[in-house]
Design an enzyme around this catalytic site. Sequence first.
Site, PDB file in Angstrom:
ATOM      1  N   LYS A 260      -5.823 -25.221  19.194  1.00 59.13           N
ATOM      2  CA  LYS A 260      -6.606 -25.248  17.959  1.00 59.13           C
ATOM      3  C   LYS A 260      -6.417 -23.901  17.288  1.00 59.13           C
ATOM      4  CE  LYS A 260     -10.929 -26.922  17.700  1.00 59.13           C
ATOM      5  NZ  LYS A 260     -12.349 -27.110  18.158  1.00 59.13           N
TER       6      LYS A 260
HETATM    7  O1  G3P Z   1     -15.103 -29.287  16.915  1.00 59.21           O
HETATM    8  C1  G3P Z   1     -15.822 -28.469  16.044  1.00 59.21           C
HETATM    9  C2  G3P Z   1     -17.216 -28.338  16.430  1.00 59.21           C
HETATM   10  O2  G3P Z   1     -17.350 -27.921  17.764  1.00 59.21           O
HETATM   11  C3  G3P Z   1     -18.090 -27.523  15.542  1.00 59.21           C
HETATM   12  O3  G3P Z   1     -19.278 -28.164  15.646  1.00 59.21           O
HETATM   13  O4  G3P Z   1     -21.666 -28.480  15.690  1.00 59.21           O
HETATM   14  O5  G3P Z   1     -20.713 -26.171  15.895  1.00 59.21           O
HETATM   15  O6  G3P Z   1     -20.614 -27.383  13.723  1.00 59.21           O
HETATM   16  P1  G3P Z   1     -20.645 -27.500  15.199  1.00 59.21           P
END
Ligand code: G3P
Length: 227
Positions: free
Chosen positions: A94
């Site tokens: 990533k």
């Molecule tokens: O895959 C991306 C994700 O982990 C981000 O999620 O919930 O931290 O916005 P969040």
Amino acid sequence: MITKNRGKEDKLFLDTADKDEIVKLSNFDWIKGVTTNPTLIRYVHKKRQSLIDEIEQEFDDKKLFVQVQGRSYKEMEEDFFYLLEVTSKTTGLKVPTTENGLELIQKIKNEHPERTVLATIVYSVEQGYLAGLVGCDWIAPYVNRMENQNINPYKIVQDIHQLYHVQNLSTKIMGASFKNQAQIRQTLLSGADTVTVPPIIIKSMMNNVLAEESLKVFQQHAQEEEI
Ligand code: G3P
């Protein structure tokens, strides 16, 4: 306008670094793999390397994505070289969709085309476009985080989907950053090829409260009949 129909091959991903959840949910064939990031890894109080080793050991036909760390090109490149050494070839990378990240993605795609790349922290159609031009396999638009900024994530996903179609770019869209089921549904209906979902939301999708209520009544009636 949604024009693609790739079917089951895209399945869905787990967005977590929790090994127990990964092992449990990986029994389902429709889970294609796991996406992690530094925040998710911090949350489970593990070192990135030990987590990579543990998950790679568990995975046979599923895919792990690990995020390249750093902000400057030099930092990112150094971490990429490190990950090249310590991860299996099937583990995907990533990479943040920034100027430095896009430069690194170009290098990876030119010199290590066997590595799958997921361009992450996508908040705009333009980031999606550039990630497509540089040859990313996947991009991750951050749905909930966009909503928090009053950006319509579904319009962004729809436009990227359409742009890839008219520009003939083969990059796929993996919706990410979800807090509820409705966001996932709308992201997929907007043209995302797949989504990466926290285990807690996958469980809420599988355990519909009304279905559970109906099941309870059926079970009661089944027991009464046995008496
Ligand atoms: O895959 C991306 C994700 O982990 C981000 O999620 O919930 O931290 O916005 P969040």
